[in-house]
Design a protein around this motif. Structure first.
Motif, PDB file in Angstrom:
ATOM      1  N   GLY A   7       0.807  -1.214   0.000  1.00 52.99           N
ATOM      2  CA  GLY A   7       0.000   0.000   0.000  1.00 52.99           C
ATOM      3  C   GLY A   7       0.838   1.259   0.000  1.00 52.99           C
ATOM      4  N   THR A   8       0.181   2.378  -0.328  1.00 54.32           N
ATOM      5  CA  THR A   8       0.854   3.669  -0.389  1.00 54.32           C
ATOM      6  C   THR A   8       0.419   4.568   0.764  1.00 54.32           C
ATOM      7  N   LEU A   9      -0.834   4.990   0.766  1.00 55.16           N
ATOM      8  CA  LEU A   9      -1.357   5.802   1.872  1.00 55.16           C
ATOM      9  C   LEU A   9      -2.013   4.928   2.929  1.00 55.16           C
ATOM     10  N   TYR A  10      -2.759   3.919   2.472  1.00 54.03           N
ATOM     11  CA  TYR A  10      -3.241   2.888   3.410  1.00 54.03           C
ATOM     12  C   TYR A  10      -2.240   1.750   3.310  1.00 54.03           C
ATOM     13  N   LYS A  11      -1.477   1.529   4.361  1.00 54.15           N
ATOM     14  CA  LYS A  11      -0.300   0.669   4.267  1.00 54.15           C
ATOM     15  C   LYS A  11      -0.272  -0.359   5.385  1.00 54.15           C
ATOM     16  N   LEU A  12      -0.003  -1.603   5.009  1.00 52.92           N
ATOM     17  CA  LEU A  12       0.187  -2.680   5.977  1.00 52.92           C
ATOM     18  C   LEU A  12       1.630  -3.157   5.920  1.00 52.92           C
ATOM     19  N   LEU A 221     -11.411   6.019  -9.496  1.00 50.62           N
ATOM     20  CA  LEU A 221     -10.372   5.384  -8.684  1.00 50.62           C
ATOM     21  C   LEU A 221      -9.300   4.790  -9.583  1.00 50.62           C
ATOM     22  N   GLY A 222      -8.050   4.992  -9.222  1.00 49.77           N
ATOM     23  CA  GLY A 222      -6.939   4.466 -10.002  1.00 49.77           C
ATOM     24  C   GLY A 222      -6.163   5.564 -10.688  1.00 49.77           C
ATOM     25  N   GLU A 223      -4.861   5.347 -10.826  1.00 52.10           N
ATOM     26  CA  GLU A 223      -3.987   6.293 -11.496  1.00 52.10           C
ATOM     27  C   GLU A 223      -3.643   5.712 -12.873  1.00 52.10           C
ATOM     28  N   PRO A 224      -3.700   6.509 -13.953  1.00 56.07           N
ATOM     29  CA  PRO A 224      -3.778   5.955 -15.305  1.00 56.07           C
ATOM     30  C   PRO A 224      -2.507   5.424 -15.947  1.00 56.07           C
ATOM     31  N   ILE A 338      -9.415 -13.617   2.221  1.00 56.67           N
ATOM     32  CA  ILE A 338      -8.129 -13.001   1.905  1.00 56.67           C
ATOM     33  C   ILE A 338      -8.252 -12.175   0.630  1.00 56.67           C
ATOM     34  N   VAL A 339      -8.928 -12.725  -0.374  1.00 55.85           N
ATOM     35  CA  VAL A 339      -9.168 -11.980  -1.611  1.00 55.85           C
ATOM     36  C   VAL A 339      -9.963 -10.709  -1.312  1.00 55.85           C
ATOM     37  N   GLU A 340     -10.987 -10.812  -0.488  1.00 54.11           N
ATOM     38  CA  GLU A 340     -11.770  -9.626  -0.122  1.00 54.11           C
ATOM     39  C   GLU A 340     -10.910  -8.607   0.609  1.00 54.11           C
ATOM     40  N   ALA A 341     -10.045  -9.082   1.506  1.00 56.43           N
ATOM     41  CA  ALA A 341      -9.201  -8.173   2.288  1.00 56.43           C
ATOM     42  C   ALA A 341      -8.244  -7.395   1.399  1.00 56.43           C
ATOM     43  N   MET A 342      -7.594  -8.083   0.465  1.00 53.55           N
ATOM     44  CA  MET A 342      -6.657  -7.401  -0.420  1.00 53.55           C
ATOM     45  C   MET A 342      -7.385  -6.419  -1.332  1.00 53.55           C
ATOM     46  N   THR A 343      -8.593  -6.783  -1.757  1.00 53.07           N
ATOM     47  CA  THR A 343      -9.405  -5.879  -2.573  1.00 53.07           C
ATOM     48  C   THR A 343      -9.730  -4.610  -1.801  1.00 53.07           C
ATOM     49  N   ALA A 344     -10.134  -4.776  -0.557  1.00 51.05           N
ATOM     50  CA  ALA A 344     -10.494  -3.628   0.277  1.00 51.05           C
ATOM     51  C   ALA A 344      -9.309  -2.700   0.483  1.00 51.05           C
ATOM     52  N   MET A 345      -8.120  -3.251   0.681  1.00 54.96           N
ATOM     53  CA  MET A 345      -6.939  -2.418   0.876  1.00 54.96           C
ATOM     54  C   MET A 345      -6.601  -1.617  -0.374  1.00 54.96           C
ATOM     55  N   VAL A 346      -6.729  -2.256  -1.550  1.00 56.40           N
ATOM     56  CA  VAL A 346      -6.471  -1.534  -2.803  1.00 56.40           C
ATOM     57  C   VAL A 346      -7.458  -0.389  -2.976  1.00 56.40           C
ATOM     58  N   LEU A 347      -8.732  -0.653  -2.710  1.00 53.81           N
ATOM     59  CA  LEU A 347      -9.760   0.365  -2.934  1.00 53.81           C
ATOM     60  C   LEU A 347      -9.622   1.542  -1.986  1.00 53.81           C
ATOM     61  N   ILE A 348      -9.374   1.262  -0.705  1.00 55.36           N
ATOM     62  CA  ILE A 348      -9.262   2.383   0.234  1.00 55.36           C
ATOM     63  C   ILE A 348      -8.004   3.189  -0.057  1.00 55.36           C
ATOM     64  N   ASP A 349      -6.947   2.532  -0.512  1.00 54.23           N
ATOM     65  CA  ASP A 349      -5.731   3.251  -0.904  1.00 54.23           C
ATOM     66  C   ASP A 349      -6.035   4.171  -2.079  1.00 54.23           C
ATOM     67  N   ALA A 350      -6.797   3.664  -3.059  1.00 55.08           N
ATOM     68  CA  ALA A 350      -7.156   4.471  -4.227  1.00 55.08           C
ATOM     69  C   ALA A 350      -8.037   5.654  -3.838  1.00 55.08           C
ATOM     70  N   MET A 353      -5.875   8.264  -2.243  1.00 56.13           N
ATOM     71  CA  MET A 353      -5.106   8.950  -3.284  1.00 56.13           C
ATOM     72  C   MET A 353      -5.965  10.008  -3.961  1.00 56.13           C
ATOM     73  N   ASN A 354      -7.229   9.657  -4.222  1.00 59.29           N
ATOM     74  CA  ASN A 354      -8.141  10.626  -4.848  1.00 59.29           C
ATOM     75  C   ASN A 354      -8.382  11.845  -3.975  1.00 59.29           C
ATOM     76  N   LYS A 355      -8.400  11.640  -2.664  1.00 52.10           N
ATOM     77  CA  LYS A 355      -8.645  12.771  -1.742  1.00 52.10           C
ATOM     78  C   LYS A 355      -7.525  13.786  -1.814  1.00 52.10           C
ATOM     79  N   MET A 356      -6.357  13.380  -2.302  1.00 51.34           N
ATOM     80  CA  MET A 356      -5.251  14.319  -2.447  1.00 51.34           C
ATOM     81  C   MET A 356      -5.553  15.385  -3.498  1.00 51.34           C
ATOM     82  N   TYR A 357      -6.473  15.052  -4.450  1.00 54.88           N
ATOM     83  CA  TYR A 357      -6.801  15.995  -5.513  1.00 54.88           C
ATOM     84  C   TYR A 357      -7.923  16.943  -5.100  1.00 54.88           C
ATOM     85  N   GLN A 358      -8.527  16.679  -3.952  1.00 52.10           N
ATOM     86  CA  GLN A 358      -9.725  17.457  -3.556  1.00 52.10           C
ATOM     87  C   GLN A 358      -9.342  18.628  -2.668  1.00 52.10           C
TER      88      GLN A 358
END
Length: 358
Positions: A7-12, A221-224, A338-350, A353-358
């Motif tokens: 993770g970047t901003l949400y980091k484990l 969500l996501g950086e291009p 585990i798949v759900e957990a990793m998905t959740a971490m990616v989404l909250i990180d994204a 990241m978006n909140k940085m533009y707001q």
């Protein structure tokens, strides 16, 4: 050893080994004031823990999480959240016979070659027991995602050659937890359970596919470029033990279509831009488009089988070896959270990241 953080901003950052004293981690990026429902976190760990059914490893671990920091009066303070899960039911003696042996398709040889030392007890750091930390961090990420109404539902869609032919829209995903294989189709679930049990009796293992659906995803969500949303999801899934493949949307099936057949046409739904189909899997140009995100994760048969196999030892001698211990004949039922957990971490990180533009 590098590579223990995700993770970047949400980091484990996780730590611990299968047969060490504990597994745990430190989570950064939890928004201050987030309500930390410890019972919910524990319920997610209970979905992953060993010994939960006849088709999982009988290792008896309760996997009770103990939070050490970052929470006050039931809410996140915004400081790092430290946690630990103590190992209780190790049987390290079961691995004494492989101290000098490289088990086929395990990390034994590569770890020894890279680091010059390895913990042979249950695979040490390479053990899937490390995923406990991911489930804790992922469950807290899920709690954060609630404020955006985002839903994440993973389920077993294939075991060996037994495959669900229905799309996720034809299934009642609320039925996923109604059986021990975590397949939302009860008839297919019964067949999968019978098959896995036969594989267990044969002292072998079997792989399959976990499908995941993310609903109510906001646009954007996501950086291009290098951090495309599907690339981050793929990276997250491929970091899970035993995962051999990842596809989103139509995935490899898209190669059979022409561009005019694969394109998702746009239309206006009130003041919202929608797509009539969703072959893109909710992501275009690496950015979420507001439709459901759906993807498949392929898991190999786990390498640990209780049959005699040919291998080599540290002296370079070819030998016959039989693995002992307690193991899953199929990882899929316990890998769903585990798949759900990793998905959740990616989404909250994204999202962060978006909140940085707001």
């Amino acid at each position: 050893m590098a590579g223990n953080s995700f993770g970047t901003l949400y980091k484990l950052t996780s730590f611990g080994e299968s047969h060490g004293k504990a597994v745990g981690g430190v989570i950064e990026g939890v928004l201050p004031g987030t309500v930390i429902d410890e019972e919910y976190v524990q319920s997610e760990l209970d979905r992953r823990r060993p010994g939960q059914s006849a088709i999982t490893t009988p290792r008896d671990e309760k996997d009770r999480v103990e939070f050490l920091s970052g929470i006050f009066e039931g809410k996140a303070t915004g400081t790092p959240i430290g946690f630990v899960i103590w190992n209780k039911d190790q049987r390290s003696k079961d691995y004494g016979n492989i101290k000098e042996v490289y088990r086929p398709s395990h990390a034994d040889y590569t770890y020894q070659s890279k680091y010059g030392i390895r913990d042979y007890r249950g695979g040490g750091r390479s053990s899937a027991r490390e995923t406990i930390a991911r489930v804790v961090a992922g469950s807290i990420a899920k709690l954060m995602l609630k404020q955006w109404g985002i839903t994440i539902n993973a389920y077993t869609s294939k075991v060996g050659n037994l495959k669900l032919e229905k799309s996720y829209k034809e299934l009642d995903l609320n039925q996923t937890e109604e059986n021990i294989v975590r397949c939302p189709d009860q008839e297919m679930a019964a067949k999968m359970i019978e098959y896995i049990d036969q594989v267990r009796r044969d002292k072998d293992s079997v792989g399959g596919v976990i499908s995941c659906v993310v609903g109510q995803v906001p646009v954007g969500l996501g950086e291009p470029v290098f951090s495309k949303l599907h690339a981050m999801l793929g990276s997250a899934m491929l970091s899970i033990n035993a995962v051999k493949g990842f596809e989103y949307g139509l995935g490899f099936d898209a190669t059979h279509l022409m561009g005019s057949q694969h394109n998702d046409e746009f239309y206006m739904d009130g003041d919202r831009v929608r797509t009539r189909t969703n072959r893109s899997g909710g992501i275009q140009g690496g950015i979420s488009n507001g439709e459901d995100i759906y993807f498949n994760v392929a898991f190999k048969p786990i390498a640990t089988v209780l049959k005699e196999q040919t291998t080599v030892n540290r002296s370079g001698e070819e030998i016959k070896s039989t693995t002992k211990g307690r193991h899953d004949p199929c990882v899929l039922p316990r890998a769903v959270p585990i798949v759900e957990a990793m998905t959740a971490m990616v989404l909250i990180d994204a999202i962060l990241m978006n909140k940085m533009y707001q």
